[in-house]
Write a protein that holds these residues in place. Structure first.
Motif: not given
Length: 129
Positions: A54-62
């Motif tokens: 979840m944190l990786r996906e959040f960082a990718r979107v940001q």
């Protein structure tokens, strides 16, 4: 010893794996305690892996990837050319072949012959039924 203390001891023994008491009140307390206990335990490794994903996906979107200045030029991702060939089938049919590879006359004729055989077989089956 009071009645409450006696029930409490019987309940503790039953919860610790001892003999199950026969009185109805203690059985109800055991059922309530069993309902409060989780039915399954969460695997800490899966919880951690899910959180990291979840944190990786959040960082990718940001932080989206920046577009290269030379993108779309000679990188092999250009639109492929679509080749199209129209062929007449025996019996008045019409066949349109499309492909990203070049369609040679031999390939078009072989495909037309295959389709004609399929149609002929289909017509013969229709006559038999």
């Amino acid at each position: 010893m009071s009645r409450r203390a006696d029930q409490s001891e019987r309940l503790e023994r039953a919860l610790d794996g001892g003999p199950i008491p026969h009185d109805e009140e203690t059985r109800r307390m055991l059922a309530a305690a069993g309902a409060l206990r989780p039915g399954h335990r969460r695997n800490p490794a899966r919880v951690r892996a899910t959180k990291e994903a979840m944190l990786r996906e959040f960082a990718r979107v940001q932080n989206p990837q920046e577009a290269r200045e030379d993108s779309g030029t000679g990188d092999g991702l250009d639109e492929p050319e679509i080749h199209r060939e129209e062929v007449e089938l025996p019996g008045g049919g019409h066949l349109v072949l499309t492909d990203i590879e070049a369609i040679t006359p031999e390939r078009a004729e072989a495909t037309a012959a295959r389709i004609a055989r399929i149609l002929q077989t289909s017509e013969e089956r229709d006559r038999q039924s």
